[in-house]
Design an enzyme around this catalytic site. Structure first.
Site, mmCIF file in Angstrom:
data_model
loop_
_atom_site.group_PDB
_atom_site.id
_atom_site.type_symbol
_atom_site.label_atom_id
_atom_site.label_comp_id
_atom_site.label_asym_id
_atom_site.label_seq_id
_atom_site.Cartn_x
_atom_site.Cartn_y
_atom_site.Cartn_z
ATOM 1 N N CYS B 87 1.913 1.416 2.961
ATOM 2 C CA CYS B 87 1.488 2.054 4.265
ATOM 3 C C CYS B 87 0.065 2.033 4.589
ATOM 4 O O CYS B 87 -0.285 1.042 5.070
ATOM 5 C CB CYS B 87 1.740 3.690 3.873
ATOM 6 S SG CYS B 87 1.985 4.929 5.017
ATOM 7 N N HIS B 196 7.741 3.327 1.606
ATOM 8 C CA HIS B 196 7.115 3.601 0.380
ATOM 9 C C HIS B 196 8.178 3.448 -0.874
ATOM 10 O O HIS B 196 8.904 4.294 -1.145
ATOM 11 C CB HIS B 196 6.700 5.132 0.434
ATOM 12 C CG HIS B 196 5.667 5.329 1.247
ATOM 13 N ND1 HIS B 196 4.280 5.568 0.500
ATOM 14 C CD2 HIS B 196 5.534 5.493 2.557
ATOM 15 C CE1 HIS B 196 3.421 5.854 1.570
ATOM 16 N NE2 HIS B 196 4.106 5.830 2.693
ATOM 17 N N GLU B 198 7.282 3.338 -3.927
ATOM 18 C CA GLU B 198 6.865 4.081 -5.045
ATOM 19 C C GLU B 198 7.541 5.576 -4.931
ATOM 20 O O GLU B 198 7.421 6.086 -6.068
ATOM 21 C CB GLU B 198 5.492 4.256 -5.043
ATOM 22 C CG GLU B 198 4.494 5.304 -4.395
ATOM 23 C CD GLU B 198 4.537 4.909 -2.815
ATOM 24 O OE1 GLU B 198 5.429 4.042 -2.377
ATOM 25 O OE2 GLU B 198 3.897 5.323 -2.315
#
Lengths: 79, 228
Positions: B87, B196, B198
């Site tokens: 991002c 994302h 994560e």
């Protein structure tokens, strides 16, 4: 300014809003940025080159934006 | 030997804790790095996390790109250090010219936050080795400036060289050219993407655990390099 081939959704949104507000006849809107830098001392070619370097490496992203540099005399200086 | 993965905190970073946690869940050791510190503390890889570094002033990632830690990261990335930009981190990698193109305002002008399906187009990068080409994964996507743009020649080059790593599935969420969600450099050690991974590493908090393979991949990559 965004390069001509890069889509400018913000400019398009502005353009779409204009007729609603009674401003007709605008074919296209492109939105850009303007930086005003006040320099110490006179702006000679050396200073101007440094400003261009600043624009090229930092102020603009030349992957998607074009820029141009103009010199204006401030009111204070012209007095 | 445990793989040491650095995660950089910039003023305005948001997701560095999640990235550190993902690294840990993948069996590697997260190492906190600081934007103002040139040292990478002998890490084997670096993650540039999501967020709004320096308030997104000027352009997203533009100011972070000139921070002391980025000077070292740019140099090391060119020498082969695995670097992942998520991002805002992807925006930094583009601003640093480690990756081609740029990220611009979403074409619909709205901030978007949803679970996003992606196709893995290249499973031969430092960060995607534990996937298989063609895998479909779902991870969160959340950004306002995620539209990937580059000139036609660059896009053609990326396609021809297999450097599009992820593509959006189920509708293009932001006007990215050719549905591109993530790209890599020619060497395959630097990867950037807007979604994302994560946030998709455990069942309790994520929509899936599809993101975990990013963080195991880098260990695989680092170890392979050591034995090679």
């Amino acid at each position: 300014m965004l390069k001509p081939e890069i889509l400018d959704p913000q400019g398009q949104a502005v353009q779409r809003a204009l007729p609603r507000l009674g401003f007709d006849g605008v074919r296209d809107v492109r939105q850009g940025k303007r930086f005003e830098l006040e320099m110490d001392g006179p702006v000679d070619d050396t200073v101007l080159d440094r400003v261009r370097e600043m624009a090229r490496t930092f102020l603009a992203n030349t992957v998607i934006e074009d820029f141009d540099v103009r010199v204006e005399v401030t009111e204070e200086e012209s007095r | 030997m445990t793989t040491r993965v650095g995660v950089v905190t910039f003023p305005g970073s948001l997701d560095e804790r999640d990235a550190q946690r993902a690294v840990k869940l993948a069996g590697a050791e997260p190492v906190a790095l600081w934007h103002g510190d040139k040292s990478l503390r002998q890490v084997d890889a670096v993650i540039l996390p999501g967020g709004f570094s320096y308030g997104d002033y000027l352009r997203c990632g533009a100011i972070a790109r000139f921070s002391p830690v980025m000077e070292t990261i740019i140099e090391e990335a060119r020498a082969g250090l695995p670097v992942l930009g998520i991002c805002n981190g992807f925006q930094m990698l583009c601003e640093s010219h480690l990756l081609p193109g740029a990220l611009t305002r979403n074409d619909h002008l709205h901030f978007i936050c949803r679970d996003q399906r992606l196709r893995v187009e290249n499973a031969d990068t430092a960060w995607t080795r534990d996937y298989a080409e063609g895998d479909e994964i779902t991870v969160p996507l959340k950004n306002g400036e995620g539209g990937y743009v580059a000139d036609e020649r660059t896009l053609d080059e990326l396609e021809a060289e297999g450097r599009v790593v992820f593509r959006y599935l189920g509708g293009n969420p932001n006007g990215s050219r050719r549905d591109i969600a993530g790209v890599t450099n020619a060497a395959g050690n630097v990867v950037g993407l807007m979604p994302h991974p994560e946030h998709a590493v455990e069942a309790l908090t994520g929509p899936t655990t599809d993101g975990l393979a990013f963080f195991t991949s880098v260990t695989t990559s680092v170890l392979r390099k050591l034995v090679a």
